[in-house]
Design a protein around this motif. Structure first.
Motif, mmCIF file in Angstrom:
data_model
loop_
_atom_site.group_PDB
_atom_site.id
_atom_site.type_symbol
_atom_site.label_atom_id
_atom_site.label_comp_id
_atom_site.label_asym_id
_atom_site.label_seq_id
_atom_site.Cartn_x
_atom_site.Cartn_y
_atom_site.Cartn_z
ATOM 1 N N SER A 1 -3.909 14.987 2.973
ATOM 2 C CA SER A 1 -4.056 13.564 3.356
ATOM 3 C C SER A 1 -2.728 12.825 3.484
ATOM 4 O O SER A 1 -2.632 11.843 4.215
ATOM 5 C CB SER A 1 -4.918 12.838 2.323
ATOM 6 O OG SER A 1 -4.181 12.587 1.134
ATOM 7 N N TYR A 2 -1.712 13.278 2.763
ATOM 8 C CA TYR A 2 -0.516 12.444 2.621
ATOM 9 C C TYR A 2 0.217 12.202 3.938
ATOM 10 O O TYR A 2 0.726 11.109 4.184
ATOM 11 C CB TYR A 2 0.435 13.031 1.565
ATOM 12 C CG TYR A 2 -0.147 12.979 0.166
ATOM 13 C CD1 TYR A 2 -0.959 11.915 -0.229
ATOM 14 C CD2 TYR A 2 0.082 13.994 -0.755
ATOM 15 C CE1 TYR A 2 -1.512 11.865 -1.509
ATOM 16 C CE2 TYR A 2 -0.465 13.940 -2.039
ATOM 17 C CZ TYR A 2 -1.259 12.877 -2.405
ATOM 18 O OH TYR A 2 -1.809 12.815 -3.666
ATOM 19 N N THR B 1 -1.679 9.665 6.050
ATOM 20 C CA THR B 1 -1.454 8.305 5.554
ATOM 21 C C THR B 1 -0.076 7.811 5.971
ATOM 22 O O THR B 1 0.075 6.680 6.433
ATOM 23 C CB THR B 1 -1.595 8.279 4.015
ATOM 24 O OG1 THR B 1 -2.952 8.590 3.697
ATOM 25 C CG2 THR B 1 -1.276 6.899 3.463
ATOM 26 N N TYR B 2 0.910 8.669 5.853
ATOM 27 C CA TYR B 2 2.273 8.221 6.183
ATOM 28 C C TYR B 2 2.420 7.978 7.687
ATOM 29 O O TYR B 2 2.906 6.937 8.107
ATOM 30 C CB TYR B 2 3.311 9.262 5.730
ATOM 31 C CG TYR B 2 4.711 8.698 5.859
ATOM 32 C CD1 TYR B 2 5.289 7.986 4.806
ATOM 33 C CD2 TYR B 2 5.437 8.816 7.046
ATOM 34 C CE1 TYR B 2 6.539 7.419 4.926
ATOM 35 C CE2 TYR B 2 6.695 8.250 7.175
ATOM 36 C CZ TYR B 2 7.245 7.562 6.100
ATOM 37 O OH TYR B 2 8.481 6.995 6.233
ATOM 38 N N GLU C 1 0.866 -1.181 0.000
ATOM 39 C CA GLU C 1 0.000 0.000 0.000
ATOM 40 C C GLU C 1 0.904 1.233 0.000
ATOM 41 O O GLU C 1 1.898 1.271 0.716
ATOM 42 C CB GLU C 1 -0.850 0.033 1.262
ATOM 43 C CG GLU C 1 -2.107 -0.813 1.216
ATOM 44 C CD GLU C 1 -3.068 -0.367 0.139
ATOM 45 O OE1 GLU C 1 -3.455 0.814 0.127
ATOM 46 O OE2 GLU C 1 -3.411 -1.205 -0.717
ATOM 47 N N ASN C 2 0.550 2.225 -0.792
ATOM 48 C CA ASN C 2 1.361 3.444 -0.875
ATOM 49 C C ASN C 2 2.811 3.095 -1.210
ATOM 50 O O ASN C 2 3.708 3.238 -0.383
ATOM 51 C CB ASN C 2 1.289 4.233 0.442
ATOM 52 C CG ASN C 2 -0.146 4.490 0.848
ATOM 53 O OD1 ASN C 2 -0.902 5.082 0.095
ATOM 54 N ND2 ASN C 2 -0.541 4.011 2.011
ATOM 55 N N THR D 1 5.622 6.767 -2.071
ATOM 56 C CA THR D 1 6.046 7.095 -0.708
ATOM 57 C C THR D 1 7.533 7.398 -0.700
ATOM 58 O O THR D 1 8.333 6.636 -1.239
ATOM 59 C CB THR D 1 5.745 5.912 0.232
ATOM 60 O OG1 THR D 1 4.327 5.764 0.322
ATOM 61 C CG2 THR D 1 6.291 6.164 1.629
ATOM 62 N N ALA E 1 -8.361 9.177 4.575
ATOM 63 C CA ALA E 1 -7.593 10.386 4.894
ATOM 64 C C ALA E 1 -8.101 11.577 4.076
ATOM 65 O O ALA E 1 -8.267 12.687 4.593
ATOM 66 C CB ALA E 1 -6.107 10.144 4.642
ATOM 67 N N GLU F 1 -5.923 4.732 5.513
ATOM 68 C CA GLU F 1 -6.175 4.479 4.094
ATOM 69 C C GLU F 1 -6.374 5.806 3.360
ATOM 70 O O GLU F 1 -6.942 6.743 3.903
ATOM 71 C CB GLU F 1 -7.438 3.630 3.884
ATOM 72 C CG GLU F 1 -7.331 2.231 4.420
ATOM 73 C CD GLU F 1 -7.925 2.136 5.820
ATOM 74 O OE1 GLU F 1 -7.902 3.144 6.565
ATOM 75 O OE2 GLU F 1 -8.400 1.052 6.163
ATOM 76 N N HIS F 2 -5.976 5.796 2.072
ATOM 77 C CA HIS F 2 -6.010 7.034 1.291
ATOM 78 C C HIS F 2 -7.416 7.654 1.257
ATOM 79 O O HIS F 2 -7.575 8.855 1.523
ATOM 80 C CB HIS F 2 -5.498 6.725 -0.122
ATOM 81 C CG HIS F 2 -5.580 7.871 -1.055
ATOM 82 N ND1 HIS F 2 -4.903 9.051 -0.852
ATOM 83 C CD2 HIS F 2 -6.287 8.040 -2.200
ATOM 84 C CE1 HIS F 2 -5.180 9.888 -1.835
ATOM 85 N NE2 HIS F 2 -6.015 9.308 -2.658
#
Ligand code: FE2
Length: 375
Positions: free
Chosen positions: A278-279, A282-283, A82-83, A165, A292, A288-289
Motif C-alpha cells: 500500500s505504501y 499512498t505516496y 496525512e502520512n 513518510t 490502498a 488514503e491508507h
C-alpha cells in the motif's frame, strides 16, 4: 497452522511472547475520568494533532480542559499532515526543544499518533537526525506518550510503531524504534462527528490488521486471541459501513474497540503484504491508507490457504471471498490503478525478503503477482 489452532491442536514447541505495555482505558468520557493519569506524567505537555478533526470531534477541548483543570501547562502542535513526514517530526522537535516538554499527547488518527511517538523520541534526543530514527543501535528511549484515537483503524494507541513518510525515498517507512504509549484513552464518542468515508476507510484498515496479523508468519495464540475478539466486534458493525444501518453510540464503541484489538494483534505480529504494497500507492497517488490496503486485501486473501481464509471471512461476517470483494467494491468504490503504478509496487516488494516472508503461507514471485494484479 491456523487451522490446527482452530481445531484445538497445539503448535508443539512454538515460542510465544506477549508484550503490550500500554495502560488502556476504554470507556465513555475516559479523558476526563483519567485526568490524573495524564497530569501525573509531568508539568508540561505537547499536544500533537492534525489541523482540524480534534477540534471538531471535541477531543482537543476534552484534553485541554483536563490539563487546565489539573494545572498542567501545555503547547499545541497542530500541523501534522496525512502520512506525516520525517521533516514534520524534526520541525516540531526543533520548535519545542526550548519549551522543556515532559510528555507528548497524540490526538487523532494514525498520523498524529505516529508523529507523536517520533516527536517524543526526537525531543528526548535533541541531537538526533533522520538517520537516528532508522539506527537500530541508537537509544530508543522517548518522552512518555499518551494516545487518544479519534478514528477506528490505526491501532497506533497500542503499538510501538510509527510509520513516517520518507520524501527522500518516496515512500512510507516505519522508524526502527518502538515507542509504546504509556497510556491509551479510547472513547467511541470521538467517532460521532467523523465523516462516513473516514469511518469506512479506517475500519477497512483495522480489518486488514486483523487479517494480516493472523495470516502472518509471526502469528501465535496471543495474536489470534486479540484478532478473534476484534473480528467479532468488527462483524457486528458491517451494516454501518455499508450504510444499511445508521451508526449509534454502541457501534462507535465497537468500531473503536475492534481497531484497538487489531492494533494489539499487529503489535504481536506486524503487518504483512497488503500494508507493504500500500505504501507506494499512498505516496504516489495520495490514496488514503485504508483504501490502498483494501485494494490488495482480496488478492491477499485469495492467495491464502482456503480453509484459513474462509474461517477468517466467516468470523468477520462474510459468506466467502466473492462476498468480501463485493463489500470492498461497494464501500471503497472500484479503484482503477495504472499498470505502471502496480508494476512499481510489485518491484518494491518483490525485492524485500522480509516482506515476502511476512505471510503465514509461502509467497514467491508468482504468488505476489497474483496478489498485486488480482483486480
Ligand atoms: Fe494500517
Amino acid at each position: 497452522m491456523y487451522r490446527a489452532w482452530l481445531d484445538g491442536k497445539e503448535e508443539e514447541g512454538m515460542q510465544m511472547k506477549y508484550y503490550m505495555p500500554v495502560r488502556v482505558y476504554d470507556e465513555k468520557n475516559c479523558v476526563c475520568s483519567h485526568a490524573e493519569d495524564i497530569s501525573a506524567l509531568g508539568k508540561r505537555a505537547l499536544i500533537v494533532t492534525g489541523k482540524q478533526s480534534a477540534v471538531l470531534n471535541g477531543s482537543l477541548d476534552d484534553v485541554t480542559d483536563v490539563l487546565r483543570h489539573n494545572g498542567t501547562d501545555y503547547r499545541i502542535f497542530s500541523e501534522v499532515e496525512e502520512n506525516p513526514s520525517t521533516e514534520t517530526v524534526f520541525a516540531a522537535r526543533d520548535r519545542f526543544i526550548p519549551e522543556n516538554i515532559d510528555f507528548v499527547i497524540g490526538i487523532g488518527g494514525g498520523s498524529p499518533m505516529d508523529a507523536a511517538k517520533a516527536i517524543a523520541l526526537a525531543l528526548k534526543h535533541p541531537e538526533a537526525d533522520l538517520e537516528y530514527l532508522y539506527d537500530k543501535s541508537a537509544d530508543p528511549s522517548a518522552l512518555p506518550v499518551v494516545c487518544i484515537p479519534t478514528t477506528c483503524g490505526t491501532g497506533s494507541e497500542v503499538t510501538g510503531v510509527s510509520v513516517l513518510t520518507r520524501h527522500d525515498k518516496k515512500t512510507k517507512i516505519s522508524m526502527v524504534h518502538r515507542v509504546y504509549p504509556v497510556l491509551a484513552l479510547i472513547d467511541g464518542k470521538y467517532l460521532k462527528s467523523a465523516p462516513h468515508t473516514l469511518i469506512v476507510n479506517s475500519a477497512v484498515d483495522a480489518l486488514s490488521h486483523l487479517y494480516e496479523s493472523v495470516l502472518n508468519a509471526k502469528a501465535d495464540d496471543y495474536v489470534r486471541m486479540t484478532a478473534q475478539a476484534g473480528l467479532k466486534l468488527w462483524a457486528g458493525c458491517k451494516d454501518v459501513l455499508t450504510g444499511d444501518k445508521q451508526a449509534d453510540e454502541r457501534d462507535h464503541e465497537k468500531l473503536m474497540r475492534a481497531s484497538t484489538f487489531a492494533g494489539m494483534s499487529i503489535a504481536g505480529s506486524g503487518t504483512s503484504l497488503p500494508h507493504a504494497l500500500s505504501y507506494i500507492l499512498t505516496y504516489d497517488l495520495g490514496m488514503e491508507h485504508g483504501k490502498a490496503v483494501g485494494y490488495f486485501l482480496p488478492g491477499f486473501l485469495d492467495a491464502a490457504p482456503a480453509d484459513e481464509r474462509d474461517e477468517l471471512l466467516f468470523m468477520s461476517g462474510f459468506g466467502g471471498i466473492d462476498d468480501f470483494i463485493s463489500f470492498t467494491d461497494r464501500v471503497l468504490g472500484k479503484q482503477d490503478i495504472a499498470r505502471t503504478e502496480l508494476d512499481k509496487t510489485f518491484n518494491a516488494v518483490v525485492s524485500n525478503r522480509a516482506k515476502m516472508r511476512s505471510a503465514s503461507f509461502e509467497v514467491d514471485e508468482t504468488i505476489l503477482k497474483r496478489i498485486v494484479y488480482f483486480k
